[in-house]
Design a protein around this motif. Structure first.
Motif, PDB file in Angstrom:
ATOM      1  N   GLN A   1      51.858  27.553  -5.884  1.00 60.96           N
ATOM      2  CA  GLN A   1      52.672  27.183  -4.722  1.00 60.96           C
ATOM      3  C   GLN A   1      51.831  27.176  -3.441  1.00 60.96           C
ATOM      4  O   GLN A   1      51.998  26.299  -2.583  1.00 60.96           O
TER       5      GLN A   1
ATOM      6  N   TRP B   1      48.912  17.530  -6.371  1.00 63.06           N
ATOM      7  CA  TRP B   1      49.509  18.279  -7.475  1.00 63.06           C
ATOM      8  C   TRP B   1      50.820  18.906  -7.017  1.00 63.06           C
ATOM      9  O   TRP B   1      50.928  19.373  -5.892  1.00 63.06           O
ATOM     10  N   SER B   2      51.795  18.968  -7.914  1.00 62.24           N
ATOM     11  CA  SER B   2      53.015  19.730  -7.646  1.00 62.24           C
ATOM     12  C   SER B   2      52.792  21.141  -8.191  1.00 62.24           C
ATOM     13  O   SER B   2      51.917  21.365  -9.036  1.00 62.24           O
TER      14      SER B   2
ATOM     15  N   VAL C   1      49.571  24.130  -3.363  1.00 64.75           N
ATOM     16  CA  VAL C   1      50.353  22.951  -2.991  1.00 64.75           C
ATOM     17  C   VAL C   1      50.580  22.912  -1.471  1.00 64.75           C
ATOM     18  O   VAL C   1      50.437  21.854  -0.845  1.00 64.75           O
TER      19      VAL C   1
END
Length: 164
Positions: free
Chosen positions: A102, A9-10, A105
């Motif tokens: 974030q 996933w971003s 990730v």
């Protein structure tokens, strides 16, 4: 740092998924029991998705799961049984917005190296607050030997620092 899995996933996609789930819940930030970004099929019928689980208001031993499908961009809702007393369930609650896309990730990219399983495959990464935890932790599950069903869980704090 090891390379992130191909289907990782971003941060933008995770944010989009969590925003869609928040909109479906209708009361962000929600009190949740888990926030999980799944990468690989866990039960062979499960696709890449983001899942948020929370206690079902007014129902003992019931959890409502909100699942975001990145293909359709839709959020489905289902109820599931929770094998916890109401007191135990309440101890596992945390605000969903304490989980940073974030950081999830970064964990995706680091976990195979941190787990010492370069040939493994990342199944998912997410935040939970287990009964022994005072704050939520990020757990990443790595399939070590798919043939034998062996997996390894690697734990991080909410900043992405390796814990165990």
């Amino acid at each position: 740092m090891a390379a992130a899995p191909q289907d990782a996933w971003s941060a933008a996609d995770l944010t989009k998924a969590l925003d869609a789930i928040d909109a479906k819940i209708g009361a962000p930030p929600a009190d949740c029991m888990n926030v999980t970004a799944q990468l690989a099929a866990v039960n062979h019928d499960q696709e890449r998705s983001v899942v948020v689980g929370m206690l079902t208001p007014g129902k003992d031993k019931s959890m409502t799961t909100y699942t975001y499908d990145p293909q359709s961009q839709a959020v489905s809702v289902a109820e599931a049984f929770v094998a916890l007393t109401p007191e135990q369930a309440a101890q596992r609650i945390f605000k969903c917005d304490t989980v940073s896309p974030q950081v999830l990730v970064r964990v995706q990219g680091a976990v195979l190296g941190d787990a010492g399983t370069p040939g493994g495959s990342l199944m998912g990464v997410g935040a939970v607050k287990n009964l022994k935890d005072t704050t939520p932790v990020i757990e990443a599950v790595v399939m070590v030997d798919k043939g034998k069903g062996l997996s390894k869980t690697v734990r991080y704090d909410l900043t992405g620092k390796l814990v165990s």
